[in-house]
Write a protein that holds these residues in place. Structure first.
Motif, mmCIF file in Angstrom:
data_model
loop_
_atom_site.group_PDB
_atom_site.id
_atom_site.type_symbol
_atom_site.label_atom_id
_atom_site.label_comp_id
_atom_site.label_asym_id
_atom_site.label_seq_id
_atom_site.Cartn_x
_atom_site.Cartn_y
_atom_site.Cartn_z
ATOM 1 N N ALA A 1 -2.158 -4.883 -2.705
ATOM 2 C CA ALA A 1 -2.146 -4.609 -1.266
ATOM 3 C C ALA A 1 -3.445 -5.093 -0.624
ATOM 4 O O ALA A 1 -3.435 -5.713 0.454
ATOM 5 C CB ALA A 1 -1.961 -3.114 -1.014
ATOM 6 N N THR A 2 -4.571 -4.841 -1.289
ATOM 7 C CA THR A 2 -5.855 -5.322 -0.768
ATOM 8 C C THR A 2 -5.894 -6.843 -0.747
ATOM 9 O O THR A 2 -6.350 -7.455 0.233
ATOM 10 C CB THR A 2 -7.009 -4.793 -1.633
ATOM 11 N N GLY A 3 -5.400 -7.471 -1.816
ATOM 12 C CA GLY A 3 -5.374 -8.929 -1.856
ATOM 13 C C GLY A 3 -4.504 -9.517 -0.761
ATOM 14 O O GLY A 3 -4.865 -10.519 -0.128
ATOM 15 N N ALA A 4 -3.341 -8.887 -0.489
ATOM 16 C CA ALA A 4 -2.461 -9.382 0.573
ATOM 17 C C ALA A 4 -3.119 -9.230 1.939
ATOM 18 O O ALA A 4 -2.969 -10.095 2.811
ATOM 19 C CB ALA A 4 -1.134 -8.639 0.534
ATOM 20 N N ARG B 1 10.684 -5.230 -1.091
ATOM 21 C CA ARG B 1 11.779 -4.310 -0.784
ATOM 22 C C ARG B 1 12.439 -3.791 -2.073
ATOM 23 O O ARG B 1 12.742 -2.607 -2.192
ATOM 24 C CB ARG B 1 12.825 -4.995 0.103
ATOM 25 N N VAL B 2 12.662 -4.698 -3.022
ATOM 26 C CA VAL B 2 13.235 -4.271 -4.305
ATOM 27 C C VAL B 2 12.283 -3.297 -5.002
ATOM 28 O O VAL B 2 12.713 -2.282 -5.583
ATOM 29 C CB VAL B 2 13.524 -5.492 -5.199
ATOM 30 N N LEU B 3 10.990 -3.586 -4.942
ATOM 31 C CA LEU B 3 9.999 -2.717 -5.571
ATOM 32 C C LEU B 3 10.033 -1.318 -4.949
ATOM 33 O O LEU B 3 10.037 -0.302 -5.660
ATOM 34 C CB LEU B 3 8.612 -3.351 -5.425
ATOM 35 N N ALA C 1 0.832 -1.206 0.000
ATOM 36 C CA ALA C 1 0.000 0.000 0.000
ATOM 37 C C ALA C 1 0.868 1.257 0.000
ATOM 38 O O ALA C 1 0.568 2.244 -0.693
ATOM 39 C CB ALA C 1 -0.933 -0.007 1.212
ATOM 40 N N GLU C 2 1.970 1.226 0.766
ATOM 41 C CA GLU C 2 2.890 2.364 0.777
ATOM 42 C C GLU C 2 3.566 2.525 -0.580
ATOM 43 O O GLU C 2 3.778 3.648 -1.052
ATOM 44 C CB GLU C 2 3.941 2.164 1.870
ATOM 45 N N ALA C 3 3.924 1.403 -1.203
ATOM 46 C CA ALA C 3 4.531 1.474 -2.532
ATOM 47 C C ALA C 3 3.565 2.090 -3.537
ATOM 48 O O ALA C 3 3.958 2.903 -4.393
ATOM 49 C CB ALA C 3 4.949 0.075 -2.987
ATOM 50 N N LYS D 1 2.171 6.641 -6.857
ATOM 51 C CA LYS D 1 1.112 7.521 -7.343
ATOM 52 C C LYS D 1 1.488 8.990 -7.206
ATOM 53 O O LYS D 1 1.213 9.816 -8.083
ATOM 54 C CB LYS D 1 -0.180 7.223 -6.583
ATOM 55 N N HIS D 2 2.123 9.326 -6.073
ATOM 56 C CA HIS D 2 2.439 10.731 -5.786
ATOM 57 C C HIS D 2 3.904 11.073 -6.056
ATOM 58 O O HIS D 2 4.350 12.156 -5.668
ATOM 59 C CB HIS D 2 2.091 11.050 -4.336
ATOM 60 N N ALA D 3 4.621 10.138 -6.685
ATOM 61 C CA ALA D 3 6.058 10.349 -6.956
ATOM 62 C C ALA D 3 6.778 10.793 -5.689
ATOM 63 O O ALA D 3 7.564 11.742 -5.681
ATOM 64 C CB ALA D 3 6.245 11.365 -8.072
ATOM 65 N N ASP D 4 6.509 10.076 -4.597
ATOM 66 C CA ASP D 4 7.036 10.434 -3.286
ATOM 67 C C ASP D 4 8.173 9.464 -2.924
ATOM 68 O O ASP D 4 7.951 8.401 -2.328
ATOM 69 C CB ASP D 4 5.909 10.352 -2.240
ATOM 70 N N GLY D 5 9.368 9.825 -3.305
ATOM 71 C CA GLY D 5 10.511 8.968 -3.042
ATOM 72 C C GLY D 5 10.801 8.819 -1.556
ATOM 73 O O GLY D 5 11.234 7.755 -1.111
ATOM 74 N N GLU D 6 10.574 9.885 -0.782
ATOM 75 C CA GLU D 6 10.830 9.808 0.655
ATOM 76 C C GLU D 6 9.893 8.805 1.323
ATOM 77 O O GLU D 6 10.303 8.071 2.226
ATOM 78 C CB GLU D 6 10.660 11.191 1.294
ATOM 79 N N ARG D 7 8.649 8.762 0.863
ATOM 80 C CA ARG D 7 7.704 7.800 1.434
ATOM 81 C C ARG D 7 8.117 6.370 1.095
ATOM 82 O O ARG D 7 8.037 5.472 1.935
ATOM 83 C CB ARG D 7 6.302 8.078 0.898
ATOM 84 N N ALA D 8 8.589 6.161 -0.126
ATOM 85 C CA ALA D 8 9.065 4.836 -0.511
ATOM 86 C C ALA D 8 10.279 4.434 0.320
ATOM 87 O O ALA D 8 10.401 3.287 0.756
ATOM 88 C CB ALA D 8 9.404 4.824 -2.000
ATOM 89 N N GLN D 9 11.191 5.391 0.552
ATOM 90 C CA GLN D 9 12.384 5.087 1.347
ATOM 91 C C GLN D 9 12.013 4.788 2.791
ATOM 92 O O GLN D 9 12.591 3.890 3.422
ATOM 93 C CB GLN D 9 13.349 6.277 1.288
#
Length: 377
Positions: A302-305, A274-276, A201-203, A208-216
């Motif tokens: 994410a919903t399926g997981a 993690r790679v994603l 869900a975070e990925a 979606k928001h091109a938020d690299g800090e959130r991904a990190q």
């Protein structure tokens, strides 16, 4: 200026105090979590120790059967794994140490050098018998007790009987294994699957928001949250070991074996996620656009997981959910067949690999999961 510096010092003090409070709360939660995990085993050890002493003292008439509770606690140990072996080593080690100690003490007498000789010979004999570390240790301990206390000859047999009583009580208590340790592996598997869902869900949000800090930040969380994944296989193995001593819980064995086998695909799923996440962060840093279809697929995965986590916790197979995951993998394959940038292509590939992992968590074999999500042409 002096007032400004004083204000800065006060601000720093507040920051340090806040950090110390956060660390203290985190430490307290971790300690309580460890206590909850080991609580059932602690209760078993306490009950076994009391029962062993009562039997040796009240039934057999031994004045101070100190080794009965000791043997019970050592045999039960901190885990369910190897209880039969530990019990045997305790009993045999006690018998060996007492025999050698009594024999040599009656011949050499007691004293400093006699104690050293007796302990050394007892442990050496245990090693020559190809004994385990616990048996060797118990042989040395009993030899030292026999030599230093100079107990009467009958005490040797009493101590061996006490050890036998403690070991027998430990096995009986283990046979009455509570259900909680058997449920723990499944809960760990469900928690691990739920963690994969949160990270997906975070990925999706970061892409979606091109938020690299959130991904990190999500990647850092994934690295720090390995405990459930690392604990799963040992917890399942401990529970299976406990079932060997519990004739009342054998119906749990098939389910525990299934949960134990989930450790591998769950670990792979976490590695793929993690790679994603790393690639989503790289895409933002390099200003590489990620297609909107990818966001949608990640959200659906994410919903399926999350739903899969609920199914694992309930111990059921959800075929409809597996069909949805297969369809998601197919649509990801269609997306992967398009001309994509490097980051987008890597993300799609990791997404599809995660689908394969989750299909195995859901109950498919490796071959079935791979066939359901074939390679992109």
């Amino acid at each position: 200026m002096p007032g400004s510096r004083a204000s800065q010092r006060l601000d720093l003090q507040r920051v340090w105090q806040l950090r110390a409070a956060v660390r203290g709360r985190r430490s307290a939660r971790e300690r309580l979590a460890r206590l909850r995990r080991r609580g059932p085993n602690i209760v078993q050890c306490a009950l076994a120790a009391g029962a062993a002493w009562a039997i040796a003292h009240l039934v057999l008439g031994h004045a101070t059967p100190f080794f009965a509770p000791v043997a019970a606690v050592v045999a039960l140990g901190q885990s369910y794994e190897g209880r039969l072996r530990r019990t045997g080593e305790v009993v045999v080690g006690v018998a060996l140490g007492i025999a050698v100690g009594d024999l040599l003490a009656s011949w050499l007498g007691t004293g400093v050098w006699q104690l050293a000789v007796v302990v050394g010979l007892s442990m050496a004999l245990a090693v020559l018998l190809d004994a385990g570390q616990l048996l060797v240790t118990q042989a040395g301990v009993q030899a030292s007790i026999v030599t230093s206390l100079a107990a009467p000859a009958s005490a040797g047999l009493d101590r061996w009987v006490d050890a036998l009583v403690g070991g027998a009580v430990a096995l009986v208590v283990a046979a009455l294994l509570p259900t909680a340790p058997l449920l723990r592996p499944r809960r760990l598997a469900a928690a691990a699957t739920g963690e994969v869902a949160l990270l997906l869900a975070e990925a999706a949000a970061a892409a979606k928001h091109a938020d690299g800090e959130r991904a990190q930040a999500a990647l850092d969380r994934a690295r720090a949250g390995q405990r459930a994944f690392e604990d799963l296989a040992p917890a399942a193995q401990e529970a299976l070991e406990g079932l060997r001593l519990s004739p009342f819980r054998h119906r749990h064995r098939p389910g525990l074996e299934v949960v134990r086998d989930l450790a591998v695909p769950l670990d792979r799923a976490m590695r793929n996620v993690r790679v994603l996440l790393r690639r989503v962060a790289v895409a933002e840093q390099r200003d590489e656009p990620l297609p909107p279809e990818l966001w949608t697929l990640l959200e659906e995965l994410a919903t399926g997981a999350r739903l899969l986590s609920e199914a694992v916790d309930a111990g059921r197979r959800d075929d409809d959910l597996l069909d949805d995951l297969v369809d998601l993998g197919r649509r990801a394959g269609v997306l992967g067949s398009r001309r994509l940038g490097l980051s987008a292509a890597v993300c799609v590939g990791q997404l599809r690999s995660t689908v394969v992992d989750l299909l195995q968590v859901g109950g498919m074999s490796t071959e079935q999961a791979l066939a359901a999500v074939p390679p992109v042409d």
